[in-house]
Design a protein around this motif. Structure first.
Motif, PDB file in Angstrom:
ATOM      1  N   TRP A   1       7.713  -9.147 -11.714  1.00  0.00           N
ATOM      2  CA  TRP A   1       6.517  -8.830 -12.487  1.00  0.00           C
ATOM      3  C   TRP A   1       5.329  -8.437 -11.624  1.00  0.00           C
ATOM      4  N   LYS A   2       5.073  -9.196 -10.576  1.00  0.00           N
ATOM      5  CA  LYS A   2       3.891  -8.929  -9.752  1.00  0.00           C
ATOM      6  C   LYS A   2       3.976  -7.555  -9.095  1.00  0.00           C
ATOM      7  N   LEU A   3       5.123  -7.242  -8.544  1.00  0.00           N
ATOM      8  CA  LEU A   3       5.300  -5.935  -7.921  1.00  0.00           C
ATOM      9  C   LEU A   3       5.207  -4.835  -8.975  1.00  0.00           C
ATOM     10  N   GLY A   4       5.777  -5.074 -10.149  1.00  0.00           N
ATOM     11  CA  GLY A   4       5.731  -4.085 -11.215  1.00  0.00           C
ATOM     12  C   GLY A   4       4.317  -3.765 -11.645  1.00  0.00           C
ATOM     13  N   LEU A   5       3.473  -4.777 -11.739  1.00  0.00           N
ATOM     14  CA  LEU A   5       2.080  -4.559 -12.147  1.00  0.00           C
ATOM     15  C   LEU A   5       1.311  -3.784 -11.084  1.00  0.00           C
ATOM     16  N   VAL A   6       1.549  -4.095  -9.823  1.00  0.00           N
ATOM     17  CA  VAL A   6       0.875  -3.387  -8.734  1.00  0.00           C
ATOM     18  C   VAL A   6       1.250  -1.908  -8.756  1.00  0.00           C
ATOM     19  N   LEU A   7       2.545  -1.623  -8.894  1.00  0.00           N
ATOM     20  CA  LEU A   7       3.003  -0.237  -8.874  1.00  0.00           C
ATOM     21  C   LEU A   7       2.636   0.500 -10.163  1.00  0.00           C
ATOM     22  N   ALA A   8       2.533  -0.239 -11.275  1.00  0.00           N
ATOM     23  CA  ALA A   8       2.182   0.395 -12.546  1.00  0.00           C
ATOM     24  C   ALA A   8       0.801   1.035 -12.487  1.00  0.00           C
TER      25      ALA A   8
ATOM     26  N   ILE B   1       0.840  -1.204   0.000  1.00  0.00           N
ATOM     27  CA  ILE B   1       0.000   0.000   0.000  1.00  0.00           C
ATOM     28  C   ILE B   1       0.871   1.248   0.000  1.00  0.00           C
ATOM     29  N   SER B   2       1.918   1.244   0.831  1.00  0.00           N
ATOM     30  CA  SER B   2       2.827   2.395   0.910  1.00  0.00           C
ATOM     31  C   SER B   2       3.535   2.624  -0.419  1.00  0.00           C
ATOM     32  N   LEU B   3       4.024   1.548  -1.039  1.00  0.00           N
ATOM     33  CA  LEU B   3       4.727   1.674  -2.311  1.00  0.00           C
ATOM     34  C   LEU B   3       3.780   2.107  -3.429  1.00  0.00           C
ATOM     35  N   SER B   4       2.525   1.677  -3.368  1.00  0.00           N
ATOM     36  CA  SER B   4       1.544   2.099  -4.370  1.00  0.00           C
ATOM     37  C   SER B   4       1.297   3.596  -4.274  1.00  0.00           C
ATOM     38  N   ALA B   5       1.241   4.117  -3.053  1.00  0.00           N
ATOM     39  CA  ALA B   5       1.052   5.563  -2.866  1.00  0.00           C
ATOM     40  C   ALA B   5       2.266   6.328  -3.386  1.00  0.00           C
ATOM     41  N   VAL B   6       3.460   5.820  -3.089  1.00  0.00           N
ATOM     42  CA  VAL B   6       4.680   6.455  -3.586  1.00  0.00           C
ATOM     43  C   VAL B   6       4.715   6.410  -5.109  1.00  0.00           C
ATOM     44  N   SER B   7       4.257   5.292  -5.677  1.00  0.00           N
ATOM     45  CA  SER B   7       4.232   5.154  -7.136  1.00  0.00           C
ATOM     46  C   SER B   7       3.309   6.176  -7.783  1.00  0.00           C
ATOM     47  N   PHE B   8       2.189   6.470  -7.129  1.00  0.00           N
ATOM     48  CA  PHE B   8       1.271   7.493  -7.637  1.00  0.00           C
ATOM     49  C   PHE B   8       1.978   8.847  -7.722  1.00  0.00           C
ATOM     50  N   PHE B   9       2.648   9.237  -6.646  1.00  0.00           N
ATOM     51  CA  PHE B   9       3.346  10.523  -6.644  1.00  0.00           C
ATOM     52  C   PHE B   9       4.524  10.515  -7.615  1.00  0.00           C
ATOM     53  N   ALA B  10       5.166   9.350  -7.784  1.00  0.00           N
ATOM     54  CA  ALA B  10       6.241   9.246  -8.766  1.00  0.00           C
ATOM     55  C   ALA B  10       5.696   9.446 -10.170  1.00  0.00           C
TER      56      ALA B  10
END
Length: 255
Positions: free
Chosen positions: A207-214, A13-22
Protein backbone atom coordinates in the motif's frame (compact mmCIF):
# COMPACT_ATOMS: atom_id res chain seq x y z
CA UNK A 1 18.59 4.19 4.91
CA UNK A 2 15.38 2.19 4.35
CA UNK A 3 12.09 4.15 4.20
CA UNK A 4 9.17 2.26 2.58
CA UNK A 5 8.84 -1.49 1.92
CA UNK A 6 12.61 -1.95 2.19
CA UNK A 7 13.33 0.73 -0.43
CA UNK A 8 15.74 3.62 0.06
CA UNK A 9 14.80 7.24 -0.57
CA UNK A 10 16.90 7.21 -3.76
CA UNK A 11 14.98 4.23 -5.07
CA UNK A 12 11.65 5.85 -4.19
CA UNK A 13 12.58 9.04 -6.03
CA UNK A 14 13.68 7.03 -9.09
CA UNK A 15 10.50 4.94 -9.08
CA UNK A 16 8.35 8.06 -8.68
CA UNK A 17 9.96 9.55 -11.79
CA UNK A 18 9.40 6.31 -13.71
CA UNK A 19 5.79 6.29 -12.50
CA UNK A 20 5.28 9.78 -13.92
CA UNK A 21 6.46 8.68 -17.37
CA UNK A 22 4.39 5.50 -17.06
CA UNK A 23 1.33 7.67 -16.41
CA UNK A 24 2.08 9.70 -19.53
CA UNK A 25 2.39 6.52 -21.61
CA UNK A 26 -0.76 4.99 -20.14
CA UNK A 27 -2.77 8.12 -20.97
CA UNK A 28 -1.41 8.20 -24.52
CA UNK A 29 -1.09 4.56 -25.55
CA UNK A 30 -0.95 2.24 -22.55
CA UNK A 31 2.07 0.06 -21.82
CA UNK A 32 3.49 2.18 -19.01
CA UNK A 33 3.74 -0.92 -16.85
CA UNK A 34 6.45 -2.21 -19.16
CA UNK A 35 8.85 0.40 -17.80
CA UNK A 36 7.53 0.57 -14.23
CA UNK A 37 7.23 -3.13 -13.37
CA UNK A 38 10.83 -3.99 -14.39
CA UNK A 39 12.06 -0.88 -12.55
CA UNK A 40 10.40 -2.06 -9.35
CA UNK A 41 11.86 -5.53 -9.79
CA UNK A 42 15.34 -4.06 -10.20
CA UNK A 43 14.81 -2.34 -6.85
CA UNK A 44 14.00 -5.67 -5.25
CA UNK A 45 10.19 -5.75 -5.42
CA UNK A 46 8.93 -9.33 -6.11
CA UNK A 47 7.21 -9.74 -9.53
CA UNK A 48 3.67 -10.35 -8.27
CA UNK A 49 3.94 -7.40 -5.87
CA UNK A 50 5.30 -5.20 -8.66
CA UNK A 51 2.37 -6.14 -10.92
CA UNK A 52 -0.14 -5.48 -8.13
CA UNK A 53 1.37 -2.10 -7.22
CA UNK A 54 1.35 -1.18 -10.91
CA UNK A 55 -2.36 -1.99 -11.12
CA UNK A 56 -3.06 0.19 -8.07
CA UNK A 57 -1.24 3.29 -9.23
CA UNK A 58 -2.39 2.79 -12.82
CA UNK A 59 -6.06 2.64 -11.74
CA UNK A 60 -5.77 6.02 -10.04
CA UNK A 61 -3.95 7.47 -13.02
CA UNK A 62 -6.65 6.15 -15.37
CA UNK A 63 -9.30 8.03 -13.38
CA UNK A 64 -7.44 11.29 -14.00
CA UNK A 65 -7.20 10.59 -17.73
CA UNK A 66 -10.84 9.48 -18.03
CA UNK A 67 -12.05 12.66 -16.35
CA UNK A 68 -10.17 14.75 -18.91
CA UNK A 69 -11.42 12.69 -21.88
CA UNK A 70 -15.01 12.93 -20.63
CA UNK A 71 -14.77 16.72 -20.30
CA UNK A 72 -13.58 16.92 -23.90
CA UNK A 73 -16.38 14.71 -25.25
CA UNK A 74 -14.18 11.86 -26.43
CA UNK A 75 -16.48 9.08 -25.21
CA UNK A 76 -19.17 7.72 -27.49
CA UNK A 77 -22.37 6.49 -25.86
CA UNK A 78 -22.46 3.43 -28.06
CA UNK A 79 -18.96 2.49 -26.93
CA UNK A 80 -19.93 2.05 -23.27
CA UNK A 81 -21.46 -1.43 -23.25
CA UNK A 82 -22.33 -2.82 -19.82
CA UNK A 83 -22.16 -6.42 -21.01
CA UNK A 84 -18.65 -5.85 -22.32
CA UNK A 85 -17.55 -4.27 -19.05
CA UNK A 86 -19.00 -7.19 -17.09
CA UNK A 87 -17.18 -9.71 -19.28
CA UNK A 88 -13.92 -7.79 -18.99
CA UNK A 89 -14.35 -7.67 -15.21
CA UNK A 90 -15.08 -11.40 -14.88
CA UNK A 91 -12.20 -12.55 -17.05
CA UNK A 92 -9.74 -10.12 -15.45
CA UNK A 93 -10.65 -11.80 -12.16
CA UNK A 94 -9.87 -15.19 -13.70
CA UNK A 95 -6.58 -13.80 -14.95
CA UNK A 96 -5.67 -12.54 -11.49
CA UNK A 97 -6.42 -15.98 -10.03
CA UNK A 98 -4.09 -17.59 -12.56
CA UNK A 99 -1.41 -15.02 -11.73
CA UNK A 100 -1.54 -16.02 -8.08
CA UNK A 101 -0.98 -19.70 -8.86
CA UNK A 102 1.16 -19.84 -11.95
CA UNK A 103 3.82 -17.97 -13.88
CA UNK A 104 3.05 -16.44 -17.29
CA UNK A 105 6.69 -16.26 -18.37
CA UNK A 106 6.27 -18.82 -21.15
CA UNK A 107 3.37 -16.85 -22.63
CA UNK A 108 5.26 -13.58 -22.44
CA UNK A 109 8.44 -14.92 -24.02
CA UNK A 110 6.79 -16.69 -26.96
CA UNK A 111 3.48 -15.20 -28.10
CA UNK A 112 3.34 -11.60 -26.89
CA UNK A 113 6.41 -10.17 -28.70
CA UNK A 114 4.92 -11.05 -32.08
CA UNK A 115 1.50 -9.73 -31.10
CA UNK A 116 3.10 -6.42 -30.06
CA UNK A 117 4.95 -6.17 -33.37
CA UNK A 118 1.57 -6.49 -35.09
CA UNK A 119 0.14 -3.79 -32.82
CA UNK A 120 2.92 -1.36 -33.67
CA UNK A 121 2.64 -1.92 -37.42
CA UNK A 122 -1.13 -1.65 -37.33
CA UNK A 123 -1.06 1.61 -35.38
CA UNK A 124 0.54 3.51 -38.29
CA UNK A 125 -1.85 2.22 -40.94
CA UNK A 126 -3.80 5.13 -42.52
CA UNK A 127 -7.40 5.11 -41.34
CA UNK A 128 -8.79 5.61 -44.86
CA UNK A 129 -6.82 2.60 -46.12
CA UNK A 130 -8.12 0.52 -43.23
CA UNK A 131 -11.74 1.51 -43.86
CA UNK A 132 -11.39 0.65 -47.55
CA UNK A 133 -10.36 -2.93 -46.87
CA UNK A 134 -12.40 -3.70 -43.77
CA UNK A 135 -15.94 -2.65 -44.63
CA UNK A 136 -17.56 -5.49 -42.73
CA UNK A 137 -19.55 -5.92 -39.56
CA UNK A 138 -17.96 -7.74 -36.65
CA UNK A 139 -20.50 -9.69 -34.63
CA UNK A 140 -21.14 -8.85 -31.00
CA UNK A 141 -20.10 -12.38 -30.05
CA UNK A 142 -16.67 -11.96 -31.67
CA UNK A 143 -16.20 -8.55 -30.07
CA UNK A 144 -17.05 -9.92 -26.62
CA UNK A 145 -14.69 -12.86 -27.18
CA UNK A 146 -11.83 -10.45 -27.94
CA UNK A 147 -12.58 -8.25 -24.90
CA UNK A 148 -12.86 -11.35 -22.69
CA UNK A 149 -9.38 -12.40 -23.76
CA UNK A 150 -8.10 -8.89 -23.13
CA UNK A 151 -9.64 -8.97 -19.66
CA UNK A 152 -7.95 -12.27 -18.81
CA UNK A 153 -4.61 -11.12 -20.18
CA UNK A 154 -4.79 -7.77 -18.42
CA UNK A 155 -5.80 -9.38 -15.14
CA UNK A 156 -2.86 -11.78 -15.25
CA UNK A 157 0.06 -10.48 -17.29
CA UNK A 158 -0.89 -6.80 -17.39
CA UNK A 159 2.18 -5.71 -19.38
CA UNK A 160 1.35 -4.28 -22.79
CA UNK A 161 -2.45 -4.50 -22.32
CA UNK A 162 -3.04 -0.87 -23.31
CA UNK A 163 -1.51 -1.01 -26.82
CA UNK A 164 -3.23 -4.35 -27.48
CA UNK A 165 -6.64 -2.97 -26.47
CA UNK A 166 -6.16 0.15 -28.60
CA UNK A 167 -5.35 -2.01 -31.64
CA UNK A 168 -8.33 -4.30 -30.93
CA UNK A 169 -10.68 -1.32 -30.65
CA UNK A 170 -9.50 0.06 -33.98
CA UNK A 171 -9.91 -3.32 -35.68
CA UNK A 172 -13.34 -4.06 -34.22
CA UNK A 173 -14.80 -0.56 -34.59
CA UNK A 174 -12.75 1.00 -37.42
CA UNK A 175 -11.97 3.85 -35.04
CA UNK A 176 -9.28 6.51 -34.97
CA UNK A 177 -6.31 6.47 -32.61
CA UNK A 178 -7.85 9.31 -30.57
CA UNK A 179 -11.17 7.47 -30.15
CA UNK A 180 -9.54 4.12 -29.39
CA UNK A 181 -7.32 5.63 -26.68
CA UNK A 182 -10.27 7.26 -24.93
CA UNK A 183 -12.80 4.44 -25.33
CA UNK A 184 -10.49 1.72 -23.97
CA UNK A 185 -9.74 3.64 -20.76
CA UNK A 186 -12.92 2.53 -18.92
CA UNK A 187 -12.18 -1.10 -19.79
CA UNK A 188 -8.59 -0.75 -18.59
CA UNK A 189 -9.88 0.76 -15.37
CA UNK A 190 -12.29 -2.16 -14.84
CA UNK A 191 -9.50 -4.68 -15.51
CA UNK A 192 -7.13 -3.02 -13.05
CA UNK A 193 -9.68 -2.54 -10.27
CA UNK A 194 -11.18 -6.05 -10.49
CA UNK A 195 -7.85 -7.89 -10.53
CA UNK A 196 -6.40 -5.47 -7.98
CA UNK A 197 -9.13 -6.20 -5.43
CA UNK A 198 -8.37 -9.92 -5.51
CA UNK A 199 -4.59 -9.50 -5.42
CA UNK A 200 -4.90 -7.00 -2.56
CA UNK A 201 -7.08 -9.43 -0.59
CA UNK A 202 -4.39 -12.07 -1.13
CA UNK A 203 -1.83 -9.70 0.41
CA UNK A 204 0.15 -8.82 -2.71
CA UNK A 205 -0.41 -5.04 -2.61
CA UNK A 206 2.27 -2.90 -0.96
CA UNK A 207 0.00 0.00 0.00
CA UNK A 208 2.64 2.55 0.97
CA UNK A 209 4.63 2.09 -2.22
CA UNK A 210 1.42 2.13 -4.26
CA UNK A 211 0.35 5.48 -2.82
CA UNK A 212 3.76 7.04 -3.44
CA UNK A 213 3.81 5.90 -7.07
CA UNK A 214 0.14 6.78 -7.61
CA UNK A 215 0.94 10.46 -7.09
CA UNK A 216 3.51 10.45 -9.88
CA UNK A 217 1.24 8.37 -12.13
CA UNK A 218 -1.69 10.76 -11.73
CA UNK A 219 0.49 13.72 -12.64
CA UNK A 220 1.75 11.83 -15.68
CA UNK A 221 -1.80 10.87 -16.69
CA UNK A 222 -2.91 14.49 -16.39
CA UNK A 223 -0.07 15.58 -18.67
CA UNK A 224 -0.47 12.68 -21.11
CA UNK A 225 -4.22 13.25 -21.52
CA UNK A 226 -3.53 16.81 -22.63
CA UNK A 227 -1.05 15.60 -25.22
CA UNK A 228 -3.69 13.18 -26.57
CA UNK A 229 -6.44 15.80 -26.83
CA UNK A 230 -4.23 18.63 -28.05
CA UNK A 231 -2.51 19.48 -31.30
CA UNK A 232 0.28 17.02 -30.56
CA UNK A 233 -1.87 13.93 -31.11
CA UNK A 234 0.76 12.76 -33.59
CA UNK A 235 3.02 12.10 -30.59
CA UNK A 236 0.46 9.62 -29.29
CA UNK A 237 0.38 7.81 -32.62
CA UNK A 238 4.16 7.44 -32.71
CA UNK A 239 4.26 6.25 -29.10
CA UNK A 240 1.70 3.58 -29.97
CA UNK A 241 4.00 2.58 -32.85
CA UNK A 242 7.38 2.69 -31.10
CA UNK A 243 6.51 1.40 -27.62
CA UNK A 244 5.24 -2.06 -28.66
CA UNK A 245 8.31 -2.52 -30.87
CA UNK A 246 10.63 -1.71 -27.98
CA UNK A 247 8.73 -4.10 -25.71
CA UNK A 248 8.81 -6.88 -28.32
CA UNK A 249 12.56 -6.52 -29.00
CA UNK A 250 13.30 -6.57 -25.28
CA UNK A 251 11.25 -9.72 -24.75
CA UNK A 252 12.83 -11.49 -27.74
CA UNK A 253 16.35 -10.60 -26.55
CA UNK A 254 15.62 -11.78 -23.02
CA UNK A 255 13.92 -14.95 -24.27
Amino acid sequence: MVYIEGLTVEQLISLSAVSFFAGVLNAISGGGGMILIPSMMVCGVPPINAITVNKFQNALGSLAAIRHYFQHGLFEKKGRNRTTLLLVSFFSLMGAISLDFASSKALLSTVIPYVLIFVSLYSVMPQKWFEKYTKRTVSTFKKNAVWSFMGAYGGAVSIGTGPLMIAAHRILNVSSVRSAIAETKPMMLVINITSLLLLALLGHLWWKLGLVLAFGNMLGAWFGARITTGRYLVIAKWVVFILPLVIAVRMLLEG
